[in-house]
Design a protein around this motif. Structure first.
Motif, PDB file in Angstrom:
ATOM      1  N   ILE A 122     -34.407  30.152 -23.236  1.00 22.14           N
ATOM      2  CA  ILE A 122     -34.027  29.708 -24.579  1.00 22.14           C
ATOM      3  C   ILE A 122     -35.056  30.218 -25.574  1.00 22.14           C
ATOM      4  O   ILE A 122     -36.256  30.032 -25.371  1.00 22.14           O
ATOM      5  CB  ILE A 122     -33.918  28.165 -24.637  1.00 22.14           C
ATOM      6  CG1 ILE A 122     -32.853  27.675 -23.654  1.00 22.14           C
ATOM      7  CG2 ILE A 122     -33.626  27.691 -26.056  1.00 22.14           C
ATOM      8  CD1 ILE A 122     -32.737  26.158 -23.539  1.00 22.14           C
TER       9      ILE A 122
ATOM     10  N   GLN B 187     -23.616  17.913 -23.870  1.00 23.63           N
ATOM     11  CA  GLN B 187     -23.407  19.328 -23.605  1.00 23.63           C
ATOM     12  C   GLN B 187     -22.440  19.602 -22.457  1.00 23.63           C
ATOM     13  O   GLN B 187     -22.051  20.734 -22.241  1.00 23.63           O
ATOM     14  CB  GLN B 187     -24.758  20.007 -23.331  1.00 23.63           C
ATOM     15  CG  GLN B 187     -25.768  19.828 -24.441  1.00 23.63           C
ATOM     16  CD  GLN B 187     -25.237  20.215 -25.816  1.00 23.63           C
ATOM     17  OE1 GLN B 187     -24.438  21.125 -25.956  1.00 23.63           O
ATOM     18  NE2 GLN B 187     -25.667  19.504 -26.844  1.00 23.63           N
TER      19      GLN B 187
ATOM     20  N   TYR C 229     -25.967  26.528 -21.221  1.00 21.64           N
ATOM     21  CA  TYR C 229     -25.547  27.484 -22.252  1.00 21.64           C
ATOM     22  C   TYR C 229     -25.329  26.790 -23.600  1.00 21.64           C
ATOM     23  O   TYR C 229     -25.692  27.315 -24.653  1.00 21.64           O
ATOM     24  CB  TYR C 229     -24.279  28.225 -21.828  1.00 21.64           C
ATOM     25  CG  TYR C 229     -24.550  29.396 -20.918  1.00 21.64           C
ATOM     26  CD1 TYR C 229     -25.304  30.493 -21.342  1.00 21.64           C
ATOM     27  CD2 TYR C 229     -24.060  29.414 -19.612  1.00 21.64           C
ATOM     28  CE1 TYR C 229     -25.563  31.570 -20.502  1.00 21.64           C
ATOM     29  CE2 TYR C 229     -24.317  30.481 -18.764  1.00 21.64           C
ATOM     30  CZ  TYR C 229     -25.066  31.553 -19.216  1.00 21.64           C
ATOM     31  OH  TYR C 229     -25.326  32.613 -18.377  1.00 21.64           O
ATOM     32  N   ARG C 230     -24.743  25.596 -23.558  1.00 18.69           N
ATOM     33  CA  ARG C 230     -24.516  24.864 -24.810  1.00 18.69           C
ATOM     34  C   ARG C 230     -25.825  24.425 -25.449  1.00 18.69           C
ATOM     35  O   ARG C 230     -25.979  24.480 -26.666  1.00 18.69           O
ATOM     36  CB  ARG C 230     -23.609  23.658 -24.553  1.00 18.69           C
ATOM     37  CG  ARG C 230     -22.177  24.050 -24.293  1.00 18.69           C
ATOM     38  CD  ARG C 230     -21.301  22.837 -24.118  1.00 18.69           C
ATOM     39  NE  ARG C 230     -19.918  23.209 -23.914  1.00 18.69           N
ATOM     40  CZ  ARG C 230     -18.922  22.352 -23.890  1.00 18.69           C
ATOM     41  NH1 ARG C 230     -19.134  21.072 -24.045  1.00 18.69           N
ATOM     42  NH2 ARG C 230     -17.693  22.780 -23.699  1.00 18.69           N
TER      43      ARG C 230
ATOM     44  N   ARG D  64     -28.696  25.938 -25.088  1.00 17.97           N
ATOM     45  CA  ARG D  64     -29.295  27.159 -25.641  1.00 17.97           C
ATOM     46  C   ARG D  64     -28.650  27.503 -26.985  1.00 17.97           C
ATOM     47  O   ARG D  64     -29.346  27.815 -27.952  1.00 17.97           O
ATOM     48  CB  ARG D  64     -29.143  28.336 -24.671  1.00 17.97           C
ATOM     49  CG  ARG D  64     -29.815  29.605 -25.224  1.00 17.97           C
ATOM     50  CD  ARG D  64     -29.852  30.728 -24.240  1.00 17.97           C
ATOM     51  NE  ARG D  64     -28.525  31.312 -24.083  1.00 17.97           N
ATOM     52  CZ  ARG D  64     -28.263  32.301 -23.237  1.00 17.97           C
ATOM     53  NH1 ARG D  64     -29.216  32.801 -22.467  1.00 17.97           N
ATOM     54  NH2 ARG D  64     -27.044  32.782 -23.138  1.00 17.97           N
ATOM     55  N   GLY D  65     -27.339  27.442 -27.051  1.00 20.62           N
ATOM     56  CA  GLY D  65     -26.643  27.724 -28.308  1.00 20.62           C
ATOM     57  C   GLY D  65     -27.086  26.796 -29.423  1.00 20.62           C
ATOM     58  O   GLY D  65     -27.310  27.217 -30.564  1.00 20.62           O
TER      59      GLY D  65
ATOM     60  N   GLU E  38     -30.894  27.525 -30.340  1.00 19.02           N
ATOM     61  CA  GLU E  38     -31.090  28.826 -30.976  1.00 19.02           C
ATOM     62  C   GLU E  38     -30.319  28.930 -32.285  1.00 19.02           C
ATOM     63  O   GLU E  38     -30.407  29.921 -32.997  1.00 19.02           O
ATOM     64  CB  GLU E  38     -30.672  29.950 -30.015  1.00 19.02           C
ATOM     65  CG  GLU E  38     -31.617  30.109 -28.844  1.00 19.02           C
ATOM     66  CD  GLU E  38     -31.230  31.245 -27.905  1.00 19.02           C
ATOM     67  OE1 GLU E  38     -30.194  31.914 -28.143  1.00 19.02           O
ATOM     68  OE2 GLU E  38     -31.972  31.475 -26.932  1.00 19.02           O
TER      69      GLU E  38
ATOM     70  N   ASN F 263     -26.919  28.847 -32.804  1.00 18.76           N
ATOM     71  CA  ASN F 263     -25.620  29.516 -32.849  1.00 18.76           C
ATOM     72  C   ASN F 263     -24.577  28.825 -31.976  1.00 18.76           C
ATOM     73  O   ASN F 263     -23.591  29.416 -31.596  1.00 18.76           O
ATOM     74  CB  ASN F 263     -25.768  30.979 -32.421  1.00 18.76           C
ATOM     75  CG  ASN F 263     -26.411  31.114 -31.050  1.00 18.76           C
ATOM     76  OD1 ASN F 263     -26.504  30.151 -30.300  1.00 18.76           O
ATOM     77  ND2 ASN F 263     -26.869  32.302 -30.733  1.00 18.76           N
ATOM     78  N   GLY F 264     -24.816  27.568 -31.664  1.00 13.39           N
ATOM     79  CA  GLY F 264     -23.879  26.839 -30.801  1.00 13.39           C
ATOM     80  C   GLY F 264     -23.336  25.608 -31.479  1.00 13.39           C
ATOM     81  O   GLY F 264     -23.561  25.365 -32.665  1.00 13.39           O
ATOM     82  N   SER F 265     -22.610  24.816 -30.718  1.00  9.20           N
ATOM     83  CA  SER F 265     -22.055  23.584 -31.261  1.00  9.20           C
ATOM     84  C   SER F 265     -23.150  22.541 -31.392  1.00  9.20           C
ATOM     85  O   SER F 265     -24.049  22.452 -30.567  1.00  9.20           O
ATOM     86  CB  SER F 265     -20.936  23.057 -30.356  1.00  9.20           C
ATOM     87  OG  SER F 265     -21.452  22.779 -29.081  1.00  9.20           O
TER      88      SER F 265
END
Length: 198
Positions: free
Chosen positions: A10, A30, A143-144, A146-147, A150, A152-154
């Motif tokens: 991440i 998540q 993954y969620r 990390r999004g 960072e 760029n995720g929900s």
């Protein structure tokens, strides 16, 4: 015993990543909606540290499971671990390890060790379905996260990314006080400002 482990990198400060994972209810946000994962803190110790208990509830392929856990290790920016203290599994433990790879780069490894209930039937169910569901769920959750971290995720409905980053900045100013202490301080300041206006 079955072990499921997933790792992800991440692009965020280790302190911020650790702070997010240190609150078990954040992780439940998540997981995919079909899992219906809910984590409810029950008895919170200082900073969600060792001795904190929480309940995990989830629907795994149509089977609703519920178990209580206790935080067994809490090493800031390095590790959080918990084990089942009451529930359907013979054994259930989760560990999240954090490794700082750079100023804004963190490696997160989530590992779950468990023994299914129901004797030999449980072992068959585990091999046929549960281990795959657990592995896929962990991967999706990482993954969620990390999004989210960072940018760029929900984002969970109860807090925006901008608000979360401001909260982390205040936490740093307060010598890394627990998030609950930082939130209480912010709300008290807000209340004083509102009272002074009236």
């Amino acid at each position: 015993m079955t072990t499921v482990s997933k790792t992800i990198d991440i692009k965020e400060k280790t302190m911020n990543v650790f702070t997010y994972f240190a609150r078990p209810e954040h992780i439940s946000d998540q997981f995919e909606e079909r899992v219906g994962m809910t984590v409810v803190p029950m008895d919170v110790k200082a900073g969600m540290g060792v001795g904190t208990t929480f309940r995990v509830i989830g629907d795994f392929d149509g089977k609703r499971l519920e178990w209580d856990c206790e935080t067994t290790e809490f090493i800031p920016e390095r590790k959080v671990a918990a084990k089942m203290i009451k529930g359907p599994f013979k054994k259930w433990e989760i560990t999240v390890d954090f490794e700082e790879l750079g100023e804004k780069q963190t490696r997160v490894t989530m590992t779950v060790n468990y023994d299914m209930p129901f004797g030999p039937l449980g072992a068959i169910m585990d091999k046929a379905k549960f281990a795959k569901i657990a592995e896929k769920g962990m991967e999706t959750a990482l993954y969620r996260v990390r999004g989210l971290l960072e940018g760029n995720g929900s984002i969970p409905v109860y807090i925006t990314l901008d608000a979360y980053r401001k909260l982390l900045a205040e936490k740093e100013k307060m010598n890394n006080a627990p998030v609950s202490t930082v939130l209480t301080t912010i709300l008290e300041k807000y209340s004083q400002i509102e009272t002074a206006k009236n």
